[in-house]
Motif scaffolding. Structure first.
Motif, PDB file in Angstrom:
ATOM      1  N   LYS A 170       0.901  -1.177   0.068  1.00 51.80           N
ATOM      2  CA  LYS A 170      -0.121   0.015  -0.013  1.00 51.80           C
ATOM      3  C   LYS A 170       0.878   1.390   0.092  1.00 51.80           C
ATOM      4  O   LYS A 170       0.381   2.349  -0.650  1.00 51.80           O
ATOM      5  N   THR A 171       1.991   1.125   0.707  1.00 53.22           N
ATOM      6  CA  THR A 171       2.880   2.347   0.791  1.00 53.22           C
ATOM      7  C   THR A 171       3.738   2.566  -0.602  1.00 53.22           C
ATOM      8  O   THR A 171       3.570   3.845  -1.208  1.00 53.22           O
ATOM      9  N   CYS A 172       4.038   1.498  -1.096  1.00 49.93           N
ATOM     10  CA  CYS A 172       4.846   1.862  -2.542  1.00 49.93           C
ATOM     11  C   CYS A 172       3.677   1.958  -3.355  1.00 49.93           C
ATOM     12  O   CYS A 172       3.983   2.956  -4.656  1.00 49.93           O
ATOM     13  N   SER A 173       2.663   1.580  -3.419  1.00 46.38           N
ATOM     14  CA  SER A 173       1.403   1.861  -4.504  1.00 46.38           C
ATOM     15  C   SER A 173       0.977   3.095  -4.770  1.00 46.38           C
ATOM     16  O   SER A 173       0.237   3.644  -5.453  1.00 46.38           O
ATOM     17  N   LYS A 174       1.395   3.986  -3.413  1.00 45.95           N
ATOM     18  CA  LYS A 174       1.004   5.532  -3.612  1.00 45.95           C
ATOM     19  C   LYS A 174       1.784   6.138  -4.878  1.00 45.95           C
ATOM     20  O   LYS A 174       1.146   7.197  -5.424  1.00 45.95           O
ATOM     21  N   CYS A 175       2.945   5.619  -5.506  1.00 48.64           N
ATOM     22  CA  CYS A 175       3.493   6.005  -6.557  1.00 48.64           C
ATOM     23  C   CYS A 175       3.455   4.980  -7.284  1.00 48.64           C
ATOM     24  O   CYS A 175       3.292   5.333  -8.882  1.00 48.64           O
ATOM     25  N   HIS A 176       3.493   3.525  -7.063  1.00 48.16           N
ATOM     26  CA  HIS A 176       3.630   2.653  -8.057  1.00 48.16           C
ATOM     27  C   HIS A 176       2.148   2.031  -8.404  1.00 48.16           C
ATOM     28  O   HIS A 176       1.954   0.507  -7.973  1.00 48.16           O
ATOM     29  N   GLN A 177       1.272   2.694  -8.845  1.00 46.26           N
ATOM     30  CA  GLN A 177      -0.197   1.905  -8.916  1.00 46.26           C
ATOM     31  C   GLN A 177      -0.248   0.979  -9.689  1.00 46.26           C
ATOM     32  O   GLN A 177      -1.012  -0.075  -9.286  1.00 46.26           O
ATOM     33  N   SER A 178       0.349   1.276 -11.136  1.00 47.70           N
ATOM     34  CA  SER A 178       0.140   0.239 -11.847  1.00 47.70           C
ATOM     35  C   SER A 178       0.835  -1.167 -11.747  1.00 47.70           C
ATOM     36  O   SER A 178       0.034  -2.275 -11.972  1.00 47.70           O
ATOM     37  N   ILE A 179       1.896  -1.124 -11.040  1.00 50.17           N
ATOM     38  CA  ILE A 179       2.525  -2.236 -10.631  1.00 50.17           C
ATOM     39  C   ILE A 179       1.786  -2.929  -9.456  1.00 50.17           C
ATOM     40  O   ILE A 179       1.833  -4.109  -9.693  1.00 50.17           O
ATOM     41  N   GLU A 180       1.250  -2.353  -8.607  1.00 51.97           N
ATOM     42  CA  GLU A 180       0.431  -2.903  -7.513  1.00 51.97           C
ATOM     43  C   GLU A 180      -0.596  -3.892  -8.034  1.00 51.97           C
ATOM     44  O   GLU A 180      -1.038  -4.908  -7.764  1.00 51.97           O
ATOM     45  N   GLY A 181      -1.371  -3.295  -9.142  1.00 52.38           N
ATOM     46  CA  GLY A 181      -2.402  -3.978  -9.758  1.00 52.38           C
ATOM     47  C   GLY A 181      -1.727  -5.244 -10.539  1.00 52.38           C
ATOM     48  O   GLY A 181      -2.485  -6.442 -10.186  1.00 52.38           O
ATOM     49  N   ARG A 182      -0.889  -5.434 -11.094  1.00 54.07           N
ATOM     50  CA  ARG A 182      -0.069  -6.223 -12.047  1.00 54.07           C
ATOM     51  C   ARG A 182       0.374  -7.421 -10.696  1.00 54.07           C
ATOM     52  O   ARG A 182       0.172  -8.579 -10.819  1.00 54.07           O
ATOM     53  N   LEU A 183       0.788  -6.863  -9.688  1.00 52.63           N
ATOM     54  CA  LEU A 183       1.265  -7.700  -8.627  1.00 52.63           C
ATOM     55  C   LEU A 183       0.392  -8.610  -7.918  1.00 52.63           C
ATOM     56  O   LEU A 183       0.425  -9.881  -7.525  1.00 52.63           O
ATOM     57  N   GLN A 184      -0.926  -7.914  -7.558  1.00 50.20           N
ATOM     58  CA  GLN A 184      -2.171  -8.751  -7.007  1.00 50.20           C
ATOM     59  C   GLN A 184      -2.538  -9.654  -7.992  1.00 50.20           C
ATOM     60  O   GLN A 184      -3.032 -10.701  -7.324  1.00 50.20           O
ATOM     61  N   ASN A 185      -2.517  -9.592  -9.119  1.00 49.76           N
ATOM     62  CA  ASN A 185      -2.898 -10.698 -10.047  1.00 49.76           C
ATOM     63  C   ASN A 185      -1.897 -11.636 -10.423  1.00 49.76           C
ATOM     64  O   ASN A 185      -2.183 -12.478 -11.301  1.00 49.76           O
ATOM     65  N   SER A 186      -0.788 -11.592  -9.907  1.00 49.19           N
ATOM     66  CA  SER A 186       0.427 -12.629 -10.224  1.00 49.19           C
ATOM     67  C   SER A 186       0.495 -13.616  -9.101  1.00 49.19           C
ATOM     68  O   SER A 186      -0.398 -13.798  -8.281  1.00 49.19           O
ATOM     69  N   VAL A 187       1.275 -14.806  -9.279  1.00 51.22           N
ATOM     70  CA  VAL A 187       1.423 -15.660  -8.510  1.00 51.22           C
ATOM     71  C   VAL A 187       1.614 -15.591  -7.267  1.00 51.22           C
ATOM     72  O   VAL A 187       1.512 -16.331  -6.277  1.00 51.22           O
ATOM     73  N   HIS A 188       2.395 -14.315  -7.162  1.00 50.24           N
ATOM     74  CA  HIS A 188       2.897 -13.779  -5.877  1.00 50.24           C
ATOM     75  C   HIS A 188       1.821 -13.081  -5.123  1.00 50.24           C
ATOM     76  O   HIS A 188       2.026 -12.640  -4.071  1.00 50.24           O
ATOM     77  N   GLY A 189       0.744 -12.452  -5.839  1.00 53.12           N
ATOM     78  CA  GLY A 189      -0.293 -11.454  -5.332  1.00 53.12           C
ATOM     79  C   GLY A 189      -1.059 -12.079  -4.246  1.00 53.12           C
ATOM     80  O   GLY A 189      -1.134 -13.240  -3.890  1.00 53.12           O
ATOM     81  N   ARG A 190      -1.817 -11.195  -3.773  1.00 58.19           N
ATOM     82  CA  ARG A 190      -2.871 -11.420  -2.500  1.00 58.19           C
ATOM     83  C   ARG A 190      -4.282 -11.183  -3.076  1.00 58.19           C
ATOM     84  O   ARG A 190      -5.233 -10.523  -2.123  1.00 58.19           O
ATOM     85  N   ASN A 191      -4.532 -11.130  -4.330  1.00 55.01           N
ATOM     86  CA  ASN A 191      -5.927 -10.886  -4.948  1.00 55.01           C
ATOM     87  C   ASN A 191      -6.791 -11.987  -4.736  1.00 55.01           C
ATOM     88  O   ASN A 191      -7.079 -12.551  -5.399  1.00 55.01           O
ATOM     89  N   VAL A 192      -7.250 -12.030  -3.486  1.00 52.80           N
ATOM     90  CA  VAL A 192      -8.291 -13.049  -3.177  1.00 52.80           C
ATOM     91  C   VAL A 192      -9.480 -12.839  -3.466  1.00 52.80           C
ATOM     92  O   VAL A 192     -10.680 -13.783  -3.637  1.00 52.80           O
ATOM     93  N   ALA A 193     -10.012 -11.552  -4.130  1.00 51.18           N
ATOM     94  CA  ALA A 193     -11.346 -11.443  -4.718  1.00 51.18           C
ATOM     95  C   ALA A 193     -11.705 -12.263  -5.624  1.00 51.18           C
ATOM     96  O   ALA A 193     -12.972 -12.716  -5.934  1.00 51.18           O
ATOM     97  N   THR A 194     -10.628 -12.590  -6.647  1.00 49.82           N
ATOM     98  CA  THR A 194     -10.934 -13.395  -7.686  1.00 49.82           C
ATOM     99  C   THR A 194     -10.539 -14.766  -7.555  1.00 49.82           C
ATOM    100  O   THR A 194     -10.667 -15.664  -8.466  1.00 49.82           O
ATOM    101  N   ALA A 195     -10.090 -15.084  -6.249  1.00 56.87           N
ATOM    102  CA  ALA A 195      -9.339 -16.398  -6.157  1.00 56.87           C
ATOM    103  C   ALA A 195     -10.632 -17.496  -5.897  1.00 56.87           C
ATOM    104  O   ALA A 195     -11.793 -17.113  -5.393  1.00 56.87           O
ATOM    105  N   THR A 196     -10.567 -18.673  -6.306  1.00 60.57           N
ATOM    106  CA  THR A 196     -11.519 -19.819  -6.180  1.00 60.57           C
ATOM    107  C   THR A 196     -11.323 -20.341  -4.657  1.00 60.57           C
ATOM    108  O   THR A 196     -10.233 -19.972  -3.997  1.00 60.57           O
ATOM    109  N   ALA A 197     -12.273 -20.912  -4.060  1.00 62.23           N
ATOM    110  CA  ALA A 197     -12.074 -21.472  -2.849  1.00 62.23           C
ATOM    111  C   ALA A 197     -11.101 -22.386  -2.553  1.00 62.23           C
ATOM    112  O   ALA A 197     -10.281 -22.447  -1.579  1.00 62.23           O
ATOM    113  N   LYS A 198     -10.824 -23.238  -3.675  1.00 63.91           N
ATOM    114  CA  LYS A 198      -9.523 -24.128  -3.562  1.00 63.91           C
ATOM    115  C   LYS A 198      -8.048 -23.125  -3.476  1.00 63.91           C
ATOM    116  O   LYS A 198      -7.262 -23.510  -2.716  1.00 63.91           O
ATOM    117  N   GLN A 199      -8.185 -22.199  -4.173  1.00 63.70           N
ATOM    118  CA  GLN A 199      -6.850 -21.319  -4.235  1.00 63.70           C
ATOM    119  C   GLN A 199      -6.969 -20.719  -2.924  1.00 63.70           C
ATOM    120  O   GLN A 199      -5.780 -20.521  -2.163  1.00 63.70           O
TER     121      GLN A 199
END
Length: 384
Positions: free
Chosen positions: A251-280
């Motif tokens: 959240k701190t870094c994304s104040k400047c690097h907003q587009s990168i945060e979005g890509r990271l959230q959707n990556s294998v390293h991300g924490r974007n649980v909103a689109t994750a399946t129950a198994k994931q």
């Protein structure tokens, strides 16, 4: 100017006479020890009250303090410390915004009677303590953070909260607004201000992508100390309140690097649980604490530009290899690793093949290493 000076001198003479009479009365009155020189009215005014949060907003021409204390002819020797140049006050953000002398020092700035004007003065050694009466949130954050004991030590050797002047300027009558180009905490000056105590931090910052952006390119938008660490509420990274705690650093870094945060959230390293399946979600729950954040790869002050050889060469073993030990051992046996060990920065590293912030699982059709055209294009970046 001469008229103003004559008026100030006459007021000073009147004050001096009143003070002398008050001292004479103090010597002859049995109860004089219990009240300031000048009589009961001064004693009644001696109660020190907290100032209005936004200052008393007394018109400058009604503040009698300035008539004497900005007049250089009235002060000499040891008394010179009571002299405040008028041009200094005009730069001061508090003076500009309606904070009167009495809001910090006490007394009655509108009185022409010496005893009343000086009744209830705050001892000079305690004036700085009054900053927190208006700046309550800043003071609370300060005493909870890492600077709570970074100030001068008391008589028992205990560290006190860092004094405001250490960051905002040593002249209490010339505190500049944060956005003033000469303010010690403005973005262009802030690193050197912090570096007065954190010399090593200043040196390591200077070689980072952010430091080069500030000192070499003169970028206004590059990150400086407070952008990452916070200002008054600075906490150790292990503290959940810290802006650099693993739970908050993205959240701190994304104040400047907003587009990168979005890509990271959707990556294998991300924490974007909103689109994750129950198994994931079920499998992610066991490794949530071990998922990397920005500083795991980019570190802290050695946050070098990703294109620099100093960043690329240790990337495999010091960043990716920390989590992917088995894959690292396999990489160590191929030609890319041999070239890297020889100091050849362009040799393929993990991110050259897998991607950086958009890394996807190899079996994902969108992965750069998905079997087929994607993998071919990735390898052809070097092996055209």
């Amino acid at each position: 100017m001469k008229i103003v000076r004559v008026g100030a001198i006459l007021l000073w003479l009147a004050f001096s006479l009143q003070y002398a009479l008050g001292q004479e009365k103090a010597q002859t009155s049995p109860a004089a020890d219990s009240q300031p020189a000048g009589g009961p009215s001064a004693a009644a005014a001696a109660t020190i009250l907290p100032p209005p949060v936004k200052g008393s907003r007394i018109p400058h021409d009604k503040i009698g303090c300035a008539a004497c204390h900005t007049e250089p002819l009235l002060w000499e020797g040891a008394q010179k410390k009571f002299y405040v140049p008028q041009e200094t006050l005009e730069h001061d953000v508090h003076w500009q915004k309606g904070v009167a002398c009495s809001d910090c020092h006490g007394g009655d700035p509108t009185s022409t009677k010496y005893a009343d004007a000086h009744a209830g003065l705050v001892p000079i050694s305690r004036v700085r303590d009054r900053c927190g009466l208006c700046h309550k949130e800043e003071k609370l954050n300060l005493i909870m953070g890492v600077h709570a004991k970074a100030g001068d030590k008391d008589e028992r050797g205990r560290g006190q909260p860092l004094d405001c002047s250490k960051c905002h300027g040593s002249n209490p009558h010339e505190i500049l607004a944060v956005n003033d180009k000469n303010s010690p905490v403005r973005w262009g000056n802030q690193v050197r201000t912090c570096g007065a105590c954190h010399a090593e931090g200043e040196q390591t910052y200077a070689v980072t992508a952010h430091g080069k952006g500030l000192f070499e390119a003169g970028l206004k938008l590059t990150a400086v100390c407070a952008d990452c660490h916070g200002s008054h509420g600075i906490f150790f990274a292990a503290d959940r309140r810290s802006t650099l705690n693993p739970a908050n650093v993205a959240k701190t870094c994304s104040k400047c690097h907003q587009s990168i945060e979005g890509r990271l959230q959707n990556s294998v390293h991300g924490r974007n649980v909103a689109t994750a399946t129950a198994k994931q979600l079920e499998s992610a729950a066991t490794r949530i604490k071990n998922q990397p954040v920005c500083t795991d790869c980019h570190l802290g002050h050695p946050a070098l530009a990703a294109s620099q050889g100093q960043f690329r060469l240790p990337l495999v073993d010091e960043s990716c290899g920390n989590c992917h030990a088995a894959m690292y051992s396999r990489y160590a046996r191929n030609v890319h690793s041999v070239l890297t060990d020889q100091g050849f920065a362009p040799a393929a590293k993990c991110s050259d093949c897998h991607g950086s912030h958009s890394t996807l699982a190899v079996n994902d059709p969108k992965s750069r290493l998905a079997v087929g055209e994607n993998r071919l294009r990735t390898c052809q970046q070097c092996h055209a």
